[in-house]
Design a protein around this motif. Structure first.
Motif, short mmCIF file in Angstrom:
data_model
loop_
_atom_site.label_atom_id
_atom_site.label_comp_id
_atom_site.label_asym_id
_atom_site.label_seq_id
_atom_site.Cartn_x
_atom_site.Cartn_y
_atom_site.Cartn_z
N GLN A 22 1.35 9.60 0.02
CA GLN A 22 2.30 10.27 0.92
C GLN A 22 3.50 9.36 1.17
N GLY A 23 3.24 8.09 1.36
CA GLY A 23 4.32 7.13 1.60
C GLY A 23 5.27 7.02 0.42
N ASP A 24 4.72 6.98 -0.79
CA ASP A 24 5.56 6.92 -1.99
C ASP A 24 6.46 8.14 -2.10
N LEU A 25 5.88 9.31 -1.90
CA LEU A 25 6.65 10.54 -1.99
C LEU A 25 7.71 10.59 -0.89
N ALA A 26 7.34 10.18 0.29
CA ALA A 26 8.28 10.16 1.41
C ALA A 26 9.49 9.28 1.09
N LYS A 27 9.25 8.11 0.51
CA LYS A 27 10.36 7.21 0.14
C LYS A 27 11.26 7.84 -0.91
N ALA A 41 0.61 19.28 5.92
CA ALA A 41 -0.32 19.94 6.84
C ALA A 41 0.18 21.31 7.30
N GLN A 42 1.31 21.76 6.74
CA GLN A 42 1.89 23.06 7.08
C GLN A 42 2.37 23.13 8.53
N LYS A 43 2.69 21.98 9.12
CA LYS A 43 3.12 21.94 10.52
C LYS A 43 4.61 21.71 10.67
N TYR A 44 5.31 21.54 9.56
CA TYR A 44 6.76 21.31 9.59
C TYR A 44 7.37 21.95 8.36
N ASN A 45 8.40 22.76 8.56
CA ASN A 45 9.11 23.38 7.45
C ASN A 45 10.35 22.55 7.12
N PRO A 46 10.35 21.90 5.96
CA PRO A 46 11.48 21.06 5.59
C PRO A 46 12.72 21.87 5.24
N THR A 47 13.85 21.21 5.25
CA THR A 47 15.10 21.87 4.84
C THR A 47 15.03 22.17 3.35
N LEU A 53 14.20 18.11 -3.22
CA LEU A 53 13.89 16.71 -3.55
C LEU A 53 12.40 16.51 -3.80
N ILE A 54 11.57 17.17 -3.02
CA ILE A 54 10.12 17.09 -3.24
C ILE A 54 9.76 17.67 -4.60
N ALA A 55 10.32 18.83 -4.92
CA ALA A 55 10.04 19.46 -6.21
C ALA A 55 10.45 18.55 -7.36
N ALA A 56 11.61 17.93 -7.25
CA ALA A 56 12.08 17.02 -8.31
C ALA A 56 11.15 15.82 -8.42
N THR A 60 8.23 19.53 -10.68
CA THR A 60 7.85 20.94 -10.71
C THR A 60 8.97 21.76 -10.09
N SER A 61 8.81 23.07 -10.09
CA SER A 61 9.84 23.92 -9.50
C SER A 61 9.54 24.15 -8.03
N ILE A 62 10.59 24.45 -7.30
CA ILE A 62 10.43 24.73 -5.87
C ILE A 62 9.55 25.95 -5.65
N GLU A 63 9.63 26.92 -6.57
CA GLU A 63 8.84 28.14 -6.45
C GLU A 63 7.34 27.88 -6.56
N LYS A 64 6.96 26.84 -7.29
CA LYS A 64 5.55 26.51 -7.43
C LYS A 64 5.02 25.74 -6.22
N LEU A 65 5.92 25.17 -5.42
CA LEU A 65 5.52 24.38 -4.26
C LEU A 65 5.58 25.15 -2.95
N PHE A 66 6.56 26.03 -2.80
CA PHE A 66 6.78 26.70 -1.52
C PHE A 66 6.84 28.21 -1.69
N TRP A 67 6.26 28.94 -0.73
CA TRP A 67 6.30 30.39 -0.72
C TRP A 67 6.15 30.87 0.73
N MET A 68 6.40 32.16 0.95
CA MET A 68 6.25 32.75 2.28
C MET A 68 5.07 33.72 2.31
N GLU A 69 4.37 33.72 3.43
CA GLU A 69 3.28 34.65 3.65
C GLU A 69 3.49 35.34 4.98
N GLU A 70 3.16 36.62 5.03
CA GLU A 70 3.22 37.34 6.30
C GLU A 70 2.12 36.84 7.22
#
Length: 72
Positions: A22-27, A41-47, A53-56, A60-70
């Motif tokens: 987590q620390g490596d990715l955060a840096k 932990a799904q407790k914070y929605n990043p910009t 930047l996380i996807a890069a 991977t692609s942003i679509e494979k990492l983030f999605w919306m659910e009702e």
């Protein structure tokens, strides 16, 4: 519009890669480890910028990492 929640696979992808803590990715992304923990932990929605930047960083692609659910 119905209430939706942003979900992610950041932790799953980070573990798949196997070499990033987590620390490596955060840096790489420019946030704190605590922020990365909240994202995973799904407790914070990043910009969108942080999402990209996380996807890069996770190669991977942003679509494979983030999605919306009702919300139910």
């Amino acid at each position: 519009m119905k209430d939706v929640q942003v979900k992610n696979n950041v932790k799953v992808r980070r573990i798949e890669i196997g070499s990033l803590t987590q620390g490596d990715l955060a840096k790489l992304v420019g946030v704190t480890r605590q922020t990365m923990n909240l994202i995973e932990a799904q407790k914070y929605n990043p910009t969108i910028k942080v999402c990209l930047l996380i996807a890069a960083a996770l190669d991977t692609s942003i679509e494979k990492l983030f999605w919306m659910e009702e919300e139910v």
